[in-house]
Enzyme design. Structure first.
Site, mmCIF file in Angstrom:
data_model
loop_
_atom_site.group_PDB
_atom_site.id
_atom_site.type_symbol
_atom_site.label_atom_id
_atom_site.label_comp_id
_atom_site.label_asym_id
_atom_site.label_seq_id
_atom_site.Cartn_x
_atom_site.Cartn_y
_atom_site.Cartn_z
ATOM 1 N N GLU A 182 17.682 6.847 31.734
ATOM 2 C CA GLU A 182 16.434 7.610 31.651
ATOM 3 C C GLU A 182 15.656 7.338 30.363
ATOM 4 O O GLU A 182 14.446 7.112 30.402
ATOM 5 C CB GLU A 182 16.708 9.108 31.824
ATOM 6 C CG GLU A 182 17.226 9.484 33.228
ATOM 7 C CD GLU A 182 16.287 9.099 34.364
ATOM 8 O OE1 GLU A 182 15.132 8.718 34.107
ATOM 9 O OE2 GLU A 182 16.725 9.162 35.538
ATOM 10 N N GLU A 241 9.869 4.902 38.236
ATOM 11 C CA GLU A 241 10.863 4.771 39.315
ATOM 12 C C GLU A 241 11.053 3.304 39.688
ATOM 13 O O GLU A 241 12.167 2.867 39.960
ATOM 14 C CB GLU A 241 10.466 5.592 40.540
ATOM 15 C CG GLU A 241 10.189 7.075 40.280
ATOM 16 C CD GLU A 241 11.247 7.797 39.455
ATOM 17 O OE1 GLU A 241 12.413 7.349 39.430
ATOM 18 O OE2 GLU A 241 10.899 8.817 38.817
ATOM 19 N N ALA A 295 10.045 12.442 40.996
ATOM 20 C CA ALA A 295 10.324 11.355 41.918
ATOM 21 C C ALA A 295 11.723 10.838 41.689
ATOM 22 O O ALA A 295 12.358 11.154 40.682
ATOM 23 C CB ALA A 295 9.324 10.218 41.724
HETATM 24 N N1 BES Z 1 16.171 9.963 38.260
HETATM 25 C C1 BES Z 1 15.075 10.828 38.028
HETATM 26 C C2 BES Z 1 14.949 11.899 39.057
HETATM 27 C C3 BES Z 1 15.947 13.012 38.943
HETATM 28 C C4 BES Z 1 15.864 13.902 37.926
HETATM 29 C C5 BES Z 1 16.943 13.189 39.851
HETATM 30 C C6 BES Z 1 16.771 14.951 37.834
HETATM 31 C C7 BES Z 1 17.846 14.206 39.749
HETATM 32 C C8 BES Z 1 17.763 15.103 38.750
HETATM 33 C C9 BES Z 1 13.767 10.064 37.983
HETATM 34 O O1 BES Z 1 13.877 8.732 37.656
HETATM 35 C C10 BES Z 1 12.932 10.709 36.930
HETATM 36 O O2 BES Z 1 13.292 10.630 35.798
HETATM 37 N N2 BES Z 1 11.838 11.348 37.310
HETATM 38 C C11 BES Z 1 11.005 12.094 36.414
HETATM 39 C C12 BES Z 1 9.663 11.448 36.199
HETATM 40 C C13 BES Z 1 9.675 10.337 35.204
HETATM 41 C C14 BES Z 1 8.317 9.706 35.059
HETATM 42 C C15 BES Z 1 10.175 10.746 33.841
HETATM 43 C C16 BES Z 1 10.824 13.440 37.066
HETATM 44 O O3 BES Z 1 11.161 13.579 38.228
HETATM 45 O O4 BES Z 1 10.315 14.344 36.403
HETATM 46 ZN ZN ZN Z 2 14.110 8.332 35.634
#
Ligand code: BES
Ligand code: ZN
Length: 878
Positions: A327, A305, A269
């Site tokens: 992150e 998110e 996401a």
């Molecule tokens: N910002 C990320 C999504 C993302 C990841 C965008 C890599 C571009 C490249 C998002 O906030 C995220 O970290 N999503 C994780 C899930 C989260 C619960 C750790 C994902 O998409 O796996």
């Molecule tokens: Zn994230």
């Protein structure tokens, strides 16, 4: 196209941009194959930049239609444009308006970066560098702009039009079948947080009143007909919003919060301001289609998110080297949320299992890198377990070190000082130094030094002196580019337990080395002497897994039994059971054991008597043995996955056989006829019941098959249905094939459920699995274009099926290598992720190592690789 010789980007080369873009006004005219984007940019010179510079904007596969400066068409000799960039010659006015018109083809966008159309829905994914696939821009996180977005589309095709911020206008375009919507986001943000969505979607919405009384519309938009599967996600969202108010004092800041679920999405996401876009796997759930684990995953990702709104969006990253700033911190926050909503020890155990499986594995191979890398070729390849999970561990250690109160004050300072800015790790740490009065310079090493520190502990009891000395050492193995390592600051939460199980008071000779059960190891070695120790103590070290290290102790089996029975720290109690099981499996791998110690099975029975009913979720974690990958990591070199599988199976079946009756009684007792509810307590009971079933089947396949067959038929929810199917899948024969066929027939129109079916078959530890996977790749429900399908079938095979991916004949490696090469042309990000399955190849025994290397070399030698795959292949082979 970018080439595989992507330049190396270095942290030390960071410098501010020469221009700032204060305002962006986008007009996007959606058409399936020719979408027009007009960007009006308010540009000015950056006081921190170099005066008199040309303006250089990034692009990616763009077609420029027109460009003007302050309303005047730019003469062709004043600029250079190609699909990858746009440069405008100096001199340029101090401030000016640039209008750029581009055309893009969302339907042909198979990389799923930028604006794409998937299953009839237009959506965007801009992090990390996707905005440049929509328009030419300073596509980096330290350029913050206020966005206004006008979207126009055919009304039938896209009745719903969303972008970041608040809706300020909408209307029809007279005399046409088209309409438009205008969205305005008052919060300056970097381009990676831009989003728009257009499509036919069903909406589930509610009003949320914030702590200060503001009304916010919270809405989840899903594929037509699936609205009732969005209820849990909406509930998780509201709980997340409340939690962030209560625990961090953070309120939501726009009038609407939209979440859109799409079926083709590279990641889990994305936190775009006010418009989160989700992989539908992390939104859609019903008792009939989602397991308890799926519900928990939805809760986590929704929270994560949402929490980015403050940690990521209001305060963003100066550059991509600081990725863990948003992150790691946000993972820490979502872990805390889930701990508060569910069981803290169980959540910690699950997180540490994940950390060890993913991050420790990464840290011990050629892809190891610091939490804040110093250089990269392709930033997409640095959204790793190290940046995320180890990044979260650093924040957790910080809280352990300075205490919860100073931690919260530090967070408050961080929000107060850096709201509206693009910050760095130094900015972040400075707030905690200020709040706690501590010098965190040495601690900051956690961001710089890769590799998992190994902490050894040895205890010496002197009954005459009534003293106990604990000798601790630390050492971090070399990693790529870092041969020599410095000692780290390692918080070790500890306790001493008497043989009878009593928690002993901690008094040290030197006085105050230990405060609140915490010892901080910050040199290569240290000794602590405890005084007034009346009985031989068993040390319980690294309680709650207080630091992301490997702990090696001199504890005897008898000591581990003491901890397993008596440790008041839930994590260490679980860890003791795991350490014992690990020792048995390791001895079996060496051929030194063909049975399980009866004291262990007796201890398990005793444990179940005490805890199965009061804490089933925890009991399920104790019954789940260390994985084959955990054992492989312990062995570390010349790994033979087949030998590990056999030893693992032996131990599991002996435990299952020894506990058979107890487990069958438990299994029967845990049956519930109450209607399904995804709450933690009910999920805990189902987890324990499935764990018991799995052990029963290992000990007595016939008995297991019978119970699983009945459970499969009678289940009224996916957790039980799939739990049973997973047990049946391990028992060859017609029963298994019939159950698999029945499952596929029942869910033939439900791709997310079929993903479970693909993944399960890919994980069967039998030689026939390779052919099964090749057949499944031709299944009508499979598609190389959909990331979830690829991950379910090929990702599961490569990441979880140790014996078959590592077939001695190398055909498992070949399948993944060929898939990576094919997939790379379509979706480099997904291809590169799949290739990381080779990340521990050097630890294999010689025969497999040679075959894995050959497969990697085949990938590396393949013509016109993406930078993504070229980078992973190159580093893996280094
Ligand atoms: N910002 C990320 C999504 C993302 C990841 C965008 C890599 C571009 C490249 C998002 O906030 C995220 O970290 N999503 C994780 C899930 C989260 C619960 C750790 C994902 O998409 O796996
Ligand atoms: Zn994230």
């Amino acid at each position: 196209m970018r080439t595989e010789n992507a330049p190396v980007i270095r942290l030390e080369d960071y410098r501010p941009t020469d221009f700032l873009i204060d305002k962006v006004s986008l007009d996007v005219v959606l058409e399936p194959t020719a979408t027009r984007v007009t960007a009006v940019l308010a540009v000015r010179g950056n006081p921190a930049g170099r005066p008199g510079s040309p303006l250089v904007l990034q692009g990616d596969e763009l077609k420029l239609l027109a460009i003007s400066l302050d309303g005047e068409r730019l003469a062709p000799n004043r600029y250079k444009a190609d699909p990858q960039g746009l440069a405008i010659e100096a001199p340029l006015p101090e401030a000016f308006t640039l209008t750029i018109e581009t055309e893009i083809n969302p339907s042909a966008n198979t990389k799923l970066m930028g604006l794409y159309r998937s299953s009839g829905i237009y959506c965007t994914q801009c992090e990390a560098e996707g905005f440049r696939r929509i328009t030419y821009f300073l596509d980096r996180p330290d350029v913050l702009s206020v966005y206004t977005t006008r979207i126009e589309a055919a009304r039938d095709d896209a009745p719903l039009l969303l972008a970041n911020g608040n809706l300020i206008e909408r209307g029809e375009i007279a005399g046409t079948n088209r309409h438009f919507a205008v969205w305005h986001d008052p919060f300056p943000k970097p381009s990676y947080l831009f989003a728009l969505v257009g499509g036919r979607l069903d909406t589930l919405a509610e009003t949320f009143i914030t702590a200060s009384g503001r009304e916010v519309e919270v809405a989840i938009h899903v594929e037509a007909g699936k609205r009732d599967r969005a209820a849990y996600a909406l509930d998780a969202l509201k709980r997340s919003m409340r939690w962030d108010e209560r625990v961090f004092g953070r309120e939501y800041d726009l009038d609407v919060f939209n979440v859109v679920a799409v079926s083709d999405f590279n990641m889990g996401a994305m936190e775009n301001k006010g418009l989160n876009v989700f992989n539908d796997k992390y939104v859609l759930a019903s008792s009939d289609t989602a397991t308890d684990a799926d519900y928990a995953g939805i809760e986590t990702v929704i929270a994560h998110e949402y929490f980015h709104n403050w940690t990521g969006n209001r305060i963003t990253c100066r550059d991509w080297f600081q990725l863990c700033l948003k992150e790691g911190l946000t993972v820490f926050r979502d872990q805390e949320f889930s701990s508060d909503e569910r069981s803290r020890p169980v959540k910690r155990i699950a997180d540490v299992r994940g950390l060890r499986r993913q991050q420790f594995a990464e840290d011990s191979g050629p892809l190891a890198h610091p939490v804040r890398p110093r250089s990269y070729r392709e930033i997409n390849n640095f959204y790793t377990a190290t940046v995320y999970e180890k990044g979260a561990e650093i924040v957790r250690m910080l809280r352990v070190l300075i205490g919860a109160d100073a931690f919260r004050r530090g967070m408050d300072l961080y929000f107060a000082h850096f709201d509206g800015t693009a910050a760095t790790i130094e900015d972040f740490l400075g707030c905690f130094a200020e709040a706690s009065g501590r010098d965190l310079t040495h601690f900051a090493q956690w961001y710089e030094q890769a590799g998992t520190p190994v902490v050894t502990a040895a205890g010496h009891y002197d009954p005459a002196a009534r003293s106990f000395r604990l000798d601790l050492t630390q050492k971090t193995p070399p990693t790529p580019g870092q041969a020599e390592k410095q000692p780290m600051v390692i918080p070790i939460a500890l306790g001493l337990i008497g043989e009878s199980g009593r928690e002993l008071t901690l008094t040290t000779a030197e006085g105050n080395l230990i405060e609140n059960g915490l010892f901080v190891l910050d040199g290569a070695s240290a000794s602590i002497t405890f005084t007034g120790v009346d009985e031989r103590p068993v040390p319980s070290l690294l309680r709650g897994f207080s630091a992301p290290v490997k702990l090696e102790t001199d504890l005897a089996e008898a000591d581990l039994f003491v901890l397993f029975r008596h440790d008041s720290d839930g994590f260490n109690q679980w860890q003791a059971s795991q350490t014992l099981a690990t020792r048995f499996i390791l001895e079996a791998v060496r051929g030194a054991r063909d049975d399980v110690d009866a004291r262990f099975t007796e201890a398990l029975v005793h444990f179940l008597d005490q805890r199965a009913e009061s804490d089933p979720a925890f009991a399920a974690q104790v019954l789940a043995l260390p994985s084959e990958a955990d054992i492989a990591r312990e062995i570390g070199r010349d790994i033979d996955p087949a030998a590990i599988f056999d030893a693992h199976m032996m131990v599991k079946s002996r435990i299952g056989a020894a506990l058979g009756e107890r487990l069958e009684a438990l299994y029967a007792k845990l049956h519930s006829s109450a209607p399904y509810s995804p709450d933690a307590a009910s999920a805990g009971r189902r987890a324990l019941r499935n764990a018991a079933l799995s052990l029963i089947a290992a000990g007595d396949p016939a008995a297991g098959e019978k119970l699983a067959g009945t459970q499969f038929k009678d289940a009224d929810n996916m957790t039980e249905r799939f739990g049973a199917l997973a047990v049946l899948a391990l028992i060859p024969g017609s029963g298994r094939e019939e159950a698999l066929a029945a499952f596929a027939a029942r869910y033939r129109d439900d791709p997310l459920v079929l993903d479970k079916w693909f993944a399960l078959q890919a994980s069967i530890p039998e030689a026939e699995t390779l052919e099964r996977i090749k057949d499944l790749m031709r299944h009508p429900a499979f598609s190389m274009g959909n990331p979830n399908r690829v991950r379910a079938l090929l990702g599961s095979f490569a990441m979880t099926n140790a014996t078959q991916f590592n077939r001695p004949d190398g055909k498992g490696y070949d399948l993944i290598a060929e898939t990576v090469i094919t997939l790379d042309r379509r979706n480099p990000q997904i291809a590169a992720r799949l290739l990381t399955a080779f990340r521990t190849w050097r630890m294999l025994e010689a025969g497999r190592r040679e075959k894995a290397e050959a497969a990697l070399r085949q990938v590396a030698a393949s013509p016109s690789l993406s930078p993504d795959v070229a980078d992973i292949a190159g580093r893996s082979l280094q």
